[in-house]
Design a protein around this motif. Structure first.
Motif, PDB file in Angstrom:
ATOM      1  N   ASP A   1       0.871  -1.242  -0.038  1.00  0.00           N
ATOM      2  CA  ASP A   1       0.085  -0.107   0.131  1.00  0.00           C
ATOM      3  C   ASP A   1       1.080   1.245   0.166  1.00  0.00           C
ATOM      4  O   ASP A   1       1.697   1.505   1.061  1.00  0.00           O
ATOM      5  CB  ASP A   1      -0.967  -0.129   1.099  1.00  0.00           C
ATOM      6  CG  ASP A   1      -1.776   1.152   1.194  1.00  0.00           C
ATOM      7  OD1 ASP A   1      -1.900   1.851   0.326  1.00  0.00           O
ATOM      8  OD2 ASP A   1      -2.741   1.200   2.132  1.00  0.00           O
TER       9      ASP A   1
ATOM     10  N   CYS B   1       0.124   4.750   2.526  1.00  0.00           N
ATOM     11  CA  CYS B   1      -0.954   4.113   3.037  1.00  0.00           C
ATOM     12  C   CYS B   1      -1.630   5.195   3.947  1.00  0.00           C
ATOM     13  O   CYS B   1      -2.804   4.807   4.349  1.00  0.00           O
ATOM     14  CB  CYS B   1      -0.464   2.847   3.611  1.00  0.00           C
ATOM     15  SG  CYS B   1       0.691   3.391   4.954  1.00  0.00           S
TER      16      CYS B   1
ATOM     17  N   GLY C   1       2.615  -1.378   4.371  1.00  0.00           N
ATOM     18  CA  GLY C   1       2.172  -0.071   4.034  1.00  0.00           C
ATOM     19  C   GLY C   1       3.243   0.849   4.305  1.00  0.00           C
ATOM     20  O   GLY C   1       4.051   1.033   5.251  1.00  0.00           O
TER      21      GLY C   1
END
Length: 199
Positions: free
Chosen positions: A47, A50, A71
């Motif tokens: 991600d 994130c 993330g």
């Protein structure tokens, strides 16, 4: 730290504490965008940018306990908010710049990026870096929980044909960075462009 990084960190640091409260109804849109990536059990996904980690729970659900969820964000306050929200349980959170990811080349199956592209100082280079960490045939989702026109209206602007996220701009930009755009949706309720990394 470059002026671009300073501006991004200042912008998101000031908003981190109440970020989730400002957008309480985005969960289903995130889940649908993650589903569109087509992740499988055991996949490795990043991600990118994130923020408070709103995509981490659906990403973890998609890859299961044997998968890897990372993330990455540039703003410590956003990562701290992700931890407070309990999302650190769904993925490993890293303070890092998407322009220089601490990830091995070709080691991931997919990248999810919500609201990221508008904050990239050098979009072509930065998208190339995302391609670097994904295996050939891996996927990229560029997502925003509202479409370009609705987002522009929220900020008192109008979209223009040369907007970076316009289909005619984004396709060539992705292609130049090693991605092939496979799907493009820009409607009031969401923006979602899907791409596959070339060989």
């Amino acid at each position: 730290m470059s002026d671009d990084h300073t501006h991004v960190r200042e912008f998101f640091t000031a908003r981190a504490a109440d970020w989730d409260g400002r957008f309480p109804d985005d969960g289903p849109a995130y889940a649908a965008a993650v589903a569109a990536l087509g992740l499988r059990e055991g996949d490795r996904v990043l991600d990118a940018g994130c923020g408070t980690g709103r995509a981490l729970p659906p990403l973890r659900a998609a890859v299961g306990p044997s998968g890897t969820v990372l993330g990455v964000d540039l703003t410590p306050a956003m990562l701290e908010a992700a931890v407070r929200a309990g999302r650190g349980r769904d993925g490993r959170l890293l303070l890092a710049d998407v322009a220089a990811l601490p990830v091995r080349s070709g080691s991931l199956d997919a990248v999810f990026a919500a609201g990221l592209i508008a904050h990239l100082p050098r979009p072509a280079e930065n998208l190339r870096e995302l391609a670097r960490v994904v295996r050939p045939g891996g996927a990229l989702a560029l997502f925003h929980p509202i479409g370009r026109a609705a987002l522009a209206a929220r900020h008192g602007r109008r979209i223009t044909p040369d907007d970076l996220r316009a289909e005619g701009s984004l396709g060539p930009l992705l292609a130049g960075a090693g991605w092939h755009m496979t799907s493009y949706v820009d409607e009031d309720a969401r923006f979602l462009a899907l791409a596959v990394r070339g060989g």
